[in-house]
Design a protein around this motif. Structure first.
Motif, short mmCIF file in Angstrom:
data_model
loop_
_atom_site.label_atom_id
_atom_site.label_comp_id
_atom_site.label_asym_id
_atom_site.label_seq_id
_atom_site.Cartn_x
_atom_site.Cartn_y
_atom_site.Cartn_z
N ALA A 12 8.89 11.47 -3.09
CA ALA A 12 8.98 10.46 -2.02
C ALA A 12 9.29 9.09 -2.62
O ALA A 12 9.90 8.24 -1.97
N GLU A 13 8.86 8.90 -3.88
CA GLU A 13 9.16 7.63 -4.54
C GLU A 13 10.62 7.56 -4.98
O GLU A 13 11.29 6.58 -4.72
N LEU A 77 4.03 15.47 4.01
CA LEU A 77 3.26 14.66 3.07
C LEU A 77 2.41 13.65 3.82
O LEU A 77 1.22 13.47 3.53
N TRP A 80 -0.64 15.10 5.37
CA TRP A 80 -1.66 15.40 4.36
C TRP A 80 -2.37 14.13 3.90
O TRP A 80 -3.59 14.12 3.69
N MET A 81 -1.61 13.07 3.75
CA MET A 81 -2.19 11.81 3.28
C MET A 81 -3.15 11.20 4.30
O MET A 81 -4.20 10.69 3.96
N LEU A 82 -2.75 11.26 5.58
CA LEU A 82 -3.51 10.53 6.60
C LEU A 82 -4.60 11.36 7.25
O LEU A 82 -5.46 10.83 7.94
N PHE A 143 2.37 -1.30 -4.98
CA PHE A 143 1.30 -0.33 -4.77
C PHE A 143 0.80 0.21 -6.10
O PHE A 143 -0.37 0.54 -6.23
N LEU A 146 -2.16 -1.31 -7.51
CA LEU A 146 -3.45 -0.93 -6.92
C LEU A 146 -4.08 0.23 -7.69
O LEU A 146 -5.25 0.20 -8.03
N ILE A 147 -3.27 1.24 -7.96
CA ILE A 147 -3.84 2.41 -8.62
C ILE A 147 -4.12 2.13 -10.10
O ILE A 147 -5.11 2.63 -10.65
N ARG B 97 -4.61 11.51 -4.06
CA ARG B 97 -4.21 10.75 -2.87
C ARG B 97 -4.04 9.28 -3.18
O ARG B 97 -3.14 8.63 -2.67
N LEU B 98 -4.93 8.76 -4.01
CA LEU B 98 -4.80 7.34 -4.39
C LEU B 98 -3.47 7.12 -5.11
O LEU B 98 -2.77 6.14 -4.85
N LEU B 100 -0.80 8.60 -4.65
CA LEU B 100 0.34 8.74 -3.74
C LEU B 100 0.32 7.69 -2.63
O LEU B 100 1.10 7.74 -1.68
N LEU B 101 -0.56 6.71 -2.76
CA LEU B 101 -0.68 5.61 -1.81
C LEU B 101 0.66 4.94 -1.55
O LEU B 101 0.97 4.52 -0.42
N SER B 102 1.48 4.88 -2.60
CA SER B 102 2.75 4.16 -2.49
C SER B 102 3.75 4.86 -1.57
O SER B 102 4.80 4.30 -1.25
N THR B 103 3.43 6.09 -1.13
CA THR B 103 4.33 6.77 -0.20
C THR B 103 4.04 6.34 1.24
O THR B 103 4.72 6.79 2.17
N LEU B 104 3.00 5.53 1.43
CA LEU B 104 2.63 5.09 2.78
C LEU B 104 3.13 3.67 3.03
O LEU B 104 3.42 2.94 2.09
N ASP B 105 3.19 3.27 4.28
CA ASP B 105 3.47 1.86 4.55
C ASP B 105 2.14 1.11 4.59
O ASP B 105 1.07 1.70 4.47
N ARG B 106 2.25 -0.21 4.77
CA ARG B 106 1.06 -1.05 4.64
C ARG B 106 -0.07 -0.66 5.59
O ARG B 106 -1.24 -0.55 5.19
N GLU B 108 -0.57 2.22 7.13
CA GLU B 108 -1.09 3.54 6.80
C GLU B 108 -2.02 3.46 5.58
O GLU B 108 -3.06 4.11 5.53
N ALA B 109 -1.63 2.65 4.61
CA ALA B 109 -2.46 2.48 3.41
C ALA B 109 -3.82 1.92 3.80
O ALA B 109 -4.86 2.38 3.30
N ALA B 111 -5.27 2.32 6.64
CA ALA B 111 -5.98 3.38 7.36
C ALA B 111 -6.58 4.39 6.38
O ALA B 111 -7.58 5.04 6.66
N MET B 112 -5.97 4.51 5.22
CA MET B 112 -6.51 5.42 4.21
C MET B 112 -7.64 4.77 3.42
O MET B 112 -8.63 5.43 3.08
N ALA B 165 -8.51 -3.81 -2.81
CA ALA B 165 -7.17 -3.34 -2.44
C ALA B 165 -6.86 -3.71 -0.99
O ALA B 165 -5.74 -4.15 -0.67
N LEU B 169 -3.83 -6.13 0.34
CA LEU B 169 -2.84 -5.73 1.34
C LEU B 169 -2.77 -6.77 2.47
O LEU B 169 -1.69 -7.10 2.97
#
Lengths: 173, 173
Positions: A12-13, A77, A80-82, A143, A146-147, B97-98, B100-106, B108-109, B111-112, B165, B169
């Motif tokens: 996805a990146e 994806l 799964w993430m949300l 992002f 952050l990690i 999951r952390l 892969l945070l960068s696959t989300l928008d702001r 969604e991040a 919300a996670m 974090a 954001l």
DNA sequence: CATTGACATGTAGAAACCTACATGTCATCT
DNA sequence: AGATGACATGTAGGTTTCTACATGTCAATG
């Protein structure tokens, strides 16, 4: 299923080949999040392609195939993430050893904790370097910052805890 | 091999039945260190017994068998504890999951991250309660206090990181 | 005394994962 | 021109792990 989402997440990146994905696992994911070898990655990529979640977008030298995530893959994806399961799978040999500390005597426990204190200090320093370099390169905060911060704080905490535990063992002598 | 040593470690503390070991995994190890189900534990206990690393020391109602670690088992465990491999296996869905945070928008991040901040706060409070109770009960400080402190500090770090974090954001809006 | 639920151990079959083997390409160095 | 090493993908066979099914005991409750 986690391997599948780890691959979708990396794709996805940006698009990548199996070889590149394997190296990303080795360099980053395997140490902190999820371990996988190339012998597991290649077949899973083929399955993902068969399921339409990724597609081959380029073929290069030496049989290289570059994969990209599809819309269906992105949707999978995202779900799964949300929508996390309420219990996460954890397998961590490092932490397991900590849990079994009580099976050692005082001197043995010290012998185990000392390298942990040293190792976490080294990892902290390495990560801080990497963060500083990235901060200097990218003007805009990402992002990934952050990690990286999460990792840094985790190593700091492990380091300080190990020193605290060693001091406590000394004091209780 | 980790499951094997996890079982030896638990039995090094005190003899137990497969059922009790399964519950110890559920309550403690599975959440932080190593996950295993009863369908894996019972066969492994039988193999450990066949290898002479544990032995049956009592048989009770409902087919219950109490296992204890043998001297050979203790020696095996000690070797594993003191001579660690230089790379540890890690599989952690939470951390994945952390990553892969960068696959989300702001949004969604956010919300996670919000449930992560809340969840870690709850775990912190629970662990602190457990520690306080144990401190009050045992006069003498134990090894278990060390690992409890590790867990507590880990949850604190996760909590503070998640708040940091989230703030980052918001600021970058 | 029937029901319920915790106690207690097990196995079959499938999926995930690991180790080791296998094969070939291309660029660089000598 | 040959050697070396990174690039690149794959499979066979065995081990570990998961899901689901299977069976029975004992204590407490109604």
């Amino acid at each position: 299923m986690s391997l599948r989402y780890a691959l979708l997440g990396l794709l996805a990146e940006e698009p990548a080949s199996g070889y590149e994905l394997t190296r990303k696992f080795e360099r980053v994911l395997a140490r902190y999040a999820w371990h996988a070898q190339h012998s597991q990655i290649y077949p899973e990529l083929n399955r993902l392609a068969a399921d339409g979640l990724v597609e081959i977008v380029a073929e290069g030298a030496r049989g290289r195939r570059t994969y990209a995530i599809t819309d269906a893959g992105r949707a999978d994806l995202r779900t799964w993430m949300l929508d996390p399961p309420d219990v996460f799978t954890v397998r961590n040999e490092f932490v397991l050893r900590l849990f079994l500390l009580s099976t050692l005597d005082r001197d043995e426990a010290r012998a185990m904790l000392r390298p942990i204190a040293d190792g976490s200090a080294r990892e902290m320093a390495d990560l801080r370097d990497a963060i500083d370099k990235a901060d200097a390169a990218d003007a805009e905060p990402s992002f990934n910052r952050l990690i990286a911060e999460y990792g840094l704080r985790m190593f700091e905490t492990t380091h300080e805890w190990a020193l605290w535990a060693l001091a406590r063992l000394d004091r209780a002598e």
